[in-house]
Structure formats: structure tokens, C-alpha cells
Design a protein around this motif. Sequence first.
Motif, PDB file in Angstrom:
ATOM      1  N   LEU A 157      16.722  19.541  92.853  1.00 31.01           N
ATOM      2  CA  LEU A 157      16.364  20.019  93.369  1.00 31.01           C
ATOM      3  C   LEU A 157      17.383  20.770  95.103  1.00 31.01           C
ATOM      4  O   LEU A 157      18.443  19.924  94.979  1.00 31.01           O
ATOM      5  N   THR A 158      16.989  22.402  95.166  1.00 32.87           N
ATOM      6  CA  THR A 158      18.392  23.015  96.148  1.00 32.87           C
ATOM      7  C   THR A 158      17.651  22.554  97.700  1.00 32.87           C
ATOM      8  O   THR A 158      18.234  22.732  98.753  1.00 32.87           O
ATOM      9  N   ALA A 159      16.585  22.812  97.969  1.00 28.80           N
ATOM     10  CA  ALA A 159      16.041  22.997  99.492  1.00 28.80           C
ATOM     11  C   ALA A 159      14.542  21.815  99.489  1.00 28.80           C
ATOM     12  O   ALA A 159      14.201  22.492  98.117  1.00 28.80           O
ATOM     13  N   VAL A 160      14.422  21.046 100.399  1.00 31.48           N
ATOM     14  CA  VAL A 160      12.965  20.860 100.756  1.00 31.48           C
ATOM     15  C   VAL A 160      12.466  21.029 101.688  1.00 31.48           C
ATOM     16  O   VAL A 160      12.727  20.966 102.446  1.00 31.48           O
ATOM     17  N   CYS A 161      10.507  20.959 102.294  1.00 33.53           N
ATOM     18  CA  CYS A 161      10.860  21.921 103.598  1.00 33.53           C
ATOM     19  C   CYS A 161       8.916  21.043 103.423  1.00 33.53           C
ATOM     20  O   CYS A 161       8.184  21.166 102.302  1.00 33.53           O
ATOM     21  N   LEU A 162       8.818  19.822 104.368  1.00 36.72           N
ATOM     22  CA  LEU A 162       7.429  19.404 104.673  1.00 36.72           C
ATOM     23  C   LEU A 162       6.584  20.078 105.250  1.00 36.72           C
ATOM     24  O   LEU A 162       6.849  20.706 107.184  1.00 36.72           O
ATOM     25  N   THR A 163       5.544  20.917 104.978  1.00 39.73           N
ATOM     26  CA  THR A 163       4.694  22.042 105.139  1.00 39.73           C
ATOM     27  C   THR A 163       3.006  21.590 105.998  1.00 39.73           C
ATOM     28  O   THR A 163       2.707  20.854 105.039  1.00 39.73           O
ATOM     29  N   ASP A 164       2.767  21.843 107.259  1.00 38.84           N
ATOM     30  CA  ASP A 164       1.518  21.601 107.661  1.00 38.84           C
ATOM     31  C   ASP A 164       0.847  23.141 107.745  1.00 38.84           C
ATOM     32  O   ASP A 164       1.957  24.147 107.838  1.00 38.84           O
ATOM     33  N   LEU A 166      -1.986  25.033 109.293  1.00 39.77           N
ATOM     34  CA  LEU A 166      -3.374  25.082 110.466  1.00 39.77           C
ATOM     35  C   LEU A 166      -3.443  26.903 110.400  1.00 39.77           C
ATOM     36  O   LEU A 166      -3.420  27.038 109.502  1.00 39.77           O
ATOM     37  N   ASP A 167      -5.112  26.774 111.349  1.00 36.93           N
ATOM     38  CA  ASP A 167      -5.491  27.402 111.126  1.00 36.93           C
ATOM     39  C   ASP A 167      -5.370  28.615 111.710  1.00 36.93           C
ATOM     40  O   ASP A 167      -5.740  30.051 111.466  1.00 36.93           O
ATOM     41  N   ASP A 168      -3.951  28.990 112.083  1.00 33.31           N
ATOM     42  CA  ASP A 168      -2.760  30.270 112.582  1.00 33.31           C
ATOM     43  C   ASP A 168      -2.354  30.220 111.717  1.00 33.31           C
ATOM     44  O   ASP A 168      -1.501  31.142 112.261  1.00 33.31           O
ATOM     45  N   GLY A 169      -1.914  29.930 110.838  1.00 36.79           N
ATOM     46  CA  GLY A 169      -0.118  29.449 110.031  1.00 36.79           C
ATOM     47  C   GLY A 169       0.275  28.399 110.071  1.00 36.79           C
ATOM     48  O   GLY A 169      -0.410  27.860 109.417  1.00 36.79           O
ATOM     49  N   VAL A 170       1.704  28.010 109.206  1.00 33.01           N
ATOM     50  CA  VAL A 170       2.391  27.615 108.938  1.00 33.01           C
ATOM     51  C   VAL A 170       2.811  26.497 109.875  1.00 33.01           C
ATOM     52  O   VAL A 170       3.536  27.639 110.218  1.00 33.01           O
ATOM     53  N   SER A 171       3.607  25.330 109.926  1.00 38.23           N
ATOM     54  CA  SER A 171       4.130  24.425 110.655  1.00 38.23           C
ATOM     55  C   SER A 171       5.411  23.808 109.462  1.00 38.23           C
ATOM     56  O   SER A 171       4.880  22.881 109.146  1.00 38.23           O
ATOM     57  N   MET A 172       6.456  24.219 109.825  1.00 35.13           N
ATOM     58  CA  MET A 172       7.826  23.545 109.426  1.00 35.13           C
ATOM     59  C   MET A 172       7.984  21.817 109.440  1.00 35.13           C
ATOM     60  O   MET A 172       8.554  22.492 111.101  1.00 35.13           O
ATOM     61  N   VAL A 173       7.388  21.047 109.466  1.00 32.69           N
ATOM     62  CA  VAL A 173       7.687  19.516 109.642  1.00 32.69           C
ATOM     63  C   VAL A 173       9.126  19.604 109.826  1.00 32.69           C
ATOM     64  O   VAL A 173       9.806  19.193 110.674  1.00 32.69           O
ATOM     65  N   TYR A 174       9.336  19.269 108.783  1.00 32.80           N
ATOM     66  CA  TYR A 174      11.335  19.336 108.447  1.00 32.80           C
ATOM     67  C   TYR A 174      11.681  18.832 107.245  1.00 32.80           C
ATOM     68  O   TYR A 174      10.734  19.137 106.544  1.00 32.80           O
ATOM     69  N   SER A 175      12.525  20.208 107.377  1.00 34.99           N
ATOM     70  CA  SER A 175      12.966  20.875 106.197  1.00 34.99           C
ATOM     71  C   SER A 175      14.424  19.493 105.629  1.00 34.99           C
ATOM     72  O   SER A 175      15.321  20.033 106.673  1.00 34.99           O
ATOM     73  N   PHE A 176      15.207  19.736 105.059  1.00 35.73           N
ATOM     74  CA  PHE A 176      16.723  19.701 104.389  1.00 35.73           C
ATOM     75  C   PHE A 176      16.818  20.585 103.161  1.00 35.73           C
ATOM     76  O   PHE A 176      16.354  20.677 101.739  1.00 35.73           O
ATOM     77  N   TYR A 177      18.359  19.971 103.006  1.00 39.16           N
ATOM     78  CA  TYR A 177      18.992  21.135 101.133  1.00 39.16           C
ATOM     79  C   TYR A 177      20.123  20.625 101.111  1.00 39.16           C
ATOM     80  O   TYR A 177      20.698  19.500 102.027  1.00 39.16           O
ATOM     81  N   GLU A 178      20.545  21.086  99.998  1.00 34.54           N
ATOM     82  CA  GLU A 178      21.669  21.021  99.461  1.00 34.54           C
ATOM     83  C   GLU A 178      22.872  21.383 100.009  1.00 34.54           C
ATOM     84  O   GLU A 178      23.090  22.020 100.759  1.00 34.54           O
TER      85      GLU A 178
END
Length: 273
Positions: A157-164, A166-178
Motif C-alpha cells: 500500500l502507498t497510503a490509507v485513509c479512514l473515512t466516515d 456523513l449526510d453532508d460530506g466525508v470526514s477524514m478521520v485519520y490518514s497515513f502514507y509511505e
Amino acid sequence: MRHSVPLAPQFYVTAPQPCPYLEGRMERKLFTALQGDAAQKMNDGLSKQGFRRSQNVLYRPSCTDCAACLSARINVAKFEPTKSQRKTMRRNAHLRRRVSSPWATEDQFDLFRRYLDARHADGGMADMDVFEYAAMIEESPIRTRVVEYSDPHHTGLTAVCLTDVLDDGVSMVYSFYEPELQKNSLGTWMILDHIDIAREAGLPYVYLGYWVPGSQKMGYKATFTGLELYRHGHWQPMQHHSAYEADTHPLSTDPIAEQVANIALPDTRRVEG
């Protein structure tokens, strides 16, 4: 007879601890449990009021001597990439996105450990083991996805994001990368790709977490056009940094009881027979 029963959440405050963003300041959080059938409504409603999710908890900074942590989101309709961001998009155009349910894998954890060791070796998450990582990814009572990015010409993997979602968008909870690819500006690129994800889904916002005036760690968020900050009870377009100097003053915060009283709770009533 069927009748509705209000399910009012309880709010609590954490003990003060050193602030990771402003030296010499103490950090405190207002939080509530995120659980039950109304979890999605709670997350949707409180995210619009500056709260963030961490596993089964919703929290918002509530420091005693500072109000500098401001929740940030990008208004997708008003976003226009800068010259530097266009270059970042071209540099990472070969990466492929894969979206899945929140399930932790060994490949994710290996990348997560490399990222922490290289970028945040002295941070609060530095000692997380594989079980704690799995809890961070999998313990979500709401609509959550894992967004993985990979290079088709290389394994892993090069990068990962935990994403919620929502009813009005996406929320980037936590991300990490190489970490070896730091020059590729992968953190910025994941935000740019989440703007595309929101646009594809017809959602107006990308929630980024908190922006702190004067914090170098948070400075990159201010480079996105269409950025909005939650301040004084409503969202407003970002202004010049000098407009937020008062938020770092010790008299800038409201009492906890007043903060809780001003939270608009979504209708989380259940119907009982």
C-alpha cells in the motif's frame, strides 16, 4: 400505546494535558459516547458543530484558556486547486483507489507503523500495537470506509485513509502514507482525492479535523480554497490568520455548561410499544 422516548447523550470533559499544537498551553476535550441506533444521526449532527469521531466517541476541544482549535471543512463547490496542488495531482495520478468496509489488515498496519516511526515517533499514537490499530479501524458504529491507495507497478500500500460518510460530506478521520514518498505530498493528495470522492457522491463538504492558527503542523489545511471554519456557533469562510488572534486569548472560552447548553442535538428519539 407507542410513544417516543428521548435519548439525551451525556457530555464529559477530559483532564487537561499538554497541547500538541501550541507550546505552553493545556488541552482539554468535551466528549460524549457514540452508540446505539442513533449513532449515525449523532455523528451527522455533531460533526456540523465542530465535533470529531474517535472510535465510539465524539469530541471537541474545550480548553480553559484558549479557543484556537477550529474545526475545518472544504466547501467542494468553492474549491479550486492551486498550481502546487495541480502538480501534486499529476505526480500521483498513477495511484489507484480502493474503498472497502472498515477492516484492519497486516499491510495497513505495516504501513501505519512505518509512518508513525518516521513522522510521529514521539506522538500519542507511537506505542499503538496491532490490536489497538484494529480497534481504531473497526470500532465504528456508523458508516465508515477504509480508502486504500496503491501503485499498480509496486506491491503493498502507498497510503490509507479512514473515512466516515456523513449526510453532508466525508470526514477524514485519520490518514497515513509511505514515509519514503514524502516528496509526493501524499497527505495533500488524499485530501484532493476526497474532494473528488465527495463530488462523485454529490456531497458538499470534506471534513478535515482541526486547524490551529500559528501551528505549523496544521498550516497545510489553509492552502485549500473553499476552506470553512466552525467558529462562534457557525461555519464561516476562512479569513486572514490575524482574524483568529483573539481565539488564543485566555478569556476567549465559554464555561463548559454554556458550551453544552448551546449544542443542538439531533432528534434521536426511539419509538417504544
